[in-house]
Design an enzyme around this catalytic site. Structure first.
Site, PDB file in Angstrom:
ATOM      1  N   HIS A 130      31.049  41.397  49.581  1.00  0.00           N
ATOM      2  CA  HIS A 130      31.738  42.655  50.233  1.00  0.00           C
ATOM      3  C   HIS A 130      30.968  43.294  51.355  1.00  0.00           C
ATOM      4  CE1 HIS A 130      35.393  42.838  47.883  1.00  0.00           C
ATOM      5  NE2 HIS A 130      34.887  42.812  46.876  1.00  0.00           N
ATOM      6  N   ASP A 160      33.284  45.816  57.382  1.00  0.00           N
ATOM      7  CA  ASP A 160      34.575  45.388  57.180  1.00  0.00           C
ATOM      8  C   ASP A 160      35.329  45.525  58.784  1.00  0.00           C
ATOM      9  OD1 ASP A 160      34.617  44.251  54.801  1.00  0.00           O
ATOM     10  OD2 ASP A 160      35.740  46.032  53.841  1.00  0.00           O
TER      11      ASP A 160
END
Length: 373
Positions: A130, A160
């Site tokens: 992540h 992200d």
């Protein structure tokens, strides 16, 4: 309003979470026709939450990618597209029969955008992860936090969205320009490790010049300096201070009455802790809004730290239309702005009508029915 600058470009987005949808939103906001394909049985979706701004401004269809007929339909759709976005682990699209060799074989001009954390190659490529993990190995996370404390992740902004989606969108636009000039498509391998590393370019430059320490919280821009930090106020709120340049530092001294000669040592790191302690005490003597009033009219590089609701109501944000409310959902408006082109007014995802979308893509009623719609 004029069309967006990407008007006429068709992009197929394979449903995912986080950076893939954000890149799709960016491209759709600026005029591209983005068609989202949800993996799963017809009528079901990966995520079509009507309150999710990341899904705005595009239509979606649901196709069972375990069904050979759906794979054939995807190839047919992509053959007439300019680009695709996919965010699966390396090898997934290839196993589905939708890898770059296949789709570029069908459509040599295709820009094949791939969004991953680790990238398509390298020893970590097949591993899960992540945002926090990707910015950890790029060196970004180590630099974030206060002296003597553990690293603090900046939510999902650096991996992200900043290092992932924005680099994917930029890379796809560069590749689309190349395809328009040459007729040659290609793969865009956007890795959050790479992108987040690039975001730190200035700090790498400072490091090469001997102006950046590997110890977080000890540098000019990472909360060590008394003139570049946030401070709590008397009402438990906070203000931000960025008085780096001499004229702005002088403005800070004027507003806060810092006439003592020891404040002359602005750029002496040895003095920063003591001066910060004094500023911490001073800012606690007034409320946040009292400080806003005190700094009004002075060029200091100062701003209050606003909550979500306060940001929506802020006069500057309202004047620029920084935020909009669509179907009861507060969200950022498309950015940046253009002098000639427009951006697309946000429209939240509505009820899917797969049959209508497929029909618009040239599928006959019989072909639509064969796909289970």
């Amino acid at each position: 309003m004029a069309n967006g600058p990407l008007h006429g470009i068709r992009i197929v987005e394979f449903a995912g979470i986080g950076p893939g949808p954000f890149a799709g939103m960016m491209l759709a906001d600026h005029g591209a026709e983005v068609i989202r394909i949800d993996r799963g049985r017809p009528g079901l979706s990966f995520s079509t939450d009507a309150k999710d701004p990341l899904l705005r401004n595009r239509r979606s269809i649901s196709l069972d990618l375990k069904n050979p007929a759906s794979i054939a339909a995807v190839r047919r759709i992509v053959k007439d597209a300019d680009a695709i976005i996919e965010g699966f682990r390396p090898g997934v699209m290839e196993r589905l029969g939708l890898g770059p060799d296949v789709l570029l074989g069908d459509n040599p001009r295709l820009v094949y955008g791939r969004m991953t954390g680790w990238g398509q190659t390298g020893p970590m490529a097949p591993q899960p992860g992540h945002d926090i993990n990707y910015i950890a190995i790029s060196g970004v996370l180590h630099a974030l936090g206060r002296a003597g404390e553990k690293p603090t992740p900046p939510i999902n902004l650096a991996g992200d969205f900043g290092g992932g989606a924005m680099f994917l969108a930029f890379g796809m636009l560069a590749a689309l320009l190349h395809a328009q000039r040459t007729g040659e498509g290609q793969v865009v391998d956007a890795a959050m490790t790479d992108g987040s590393a690039v975001l730190m370019s200035m700090m790498w430059g400072f490091r090469a010049m001997g102006r950046w320490s590997d110890q977080r919280g000890t540098n000019l821009l990472d909360t060590a300096a008394h003139f570049y930090d946030t401070y709590e106020t008397a009402d438990g709120r906070h203000v931000s201070l960025g008085a780096i340049e001499p004229q702005f530092y002088a403005g800070l001294r004027t507003v806060m009455g810092l006439s003592d000669p020891r404040w002359d040592a602005q750029m002496d790191p040895r003095q920063w802790p003591a001066l910060k302690e004094e500023l911490t005490r001073l800012f606690l003597t007034k409320t946040r809004d009292e400080w806003v009033a005190a700094f009004e009219g002075h060029e200091v590089c100062f701003a209050p730290v606003l909550s979500f609701d306060e940001a929506l109501a802020d006069p500057h944000n309202k004047a620029r239309g920084t935020f909009v409310t669509v179907d009861g959902v507060d969200q950022p408006a498309p950015a940046p702005r253009y002098s000639v082109s427009g951006t697309v007014a946000p429209q939240m995802p509505g009820a899917r009508d797969d049959a209508a979308v497929l029909a618009d893509l040239g599928f006959s009623p019989e072909e639509v029915a064969a796909l289970g719609h």
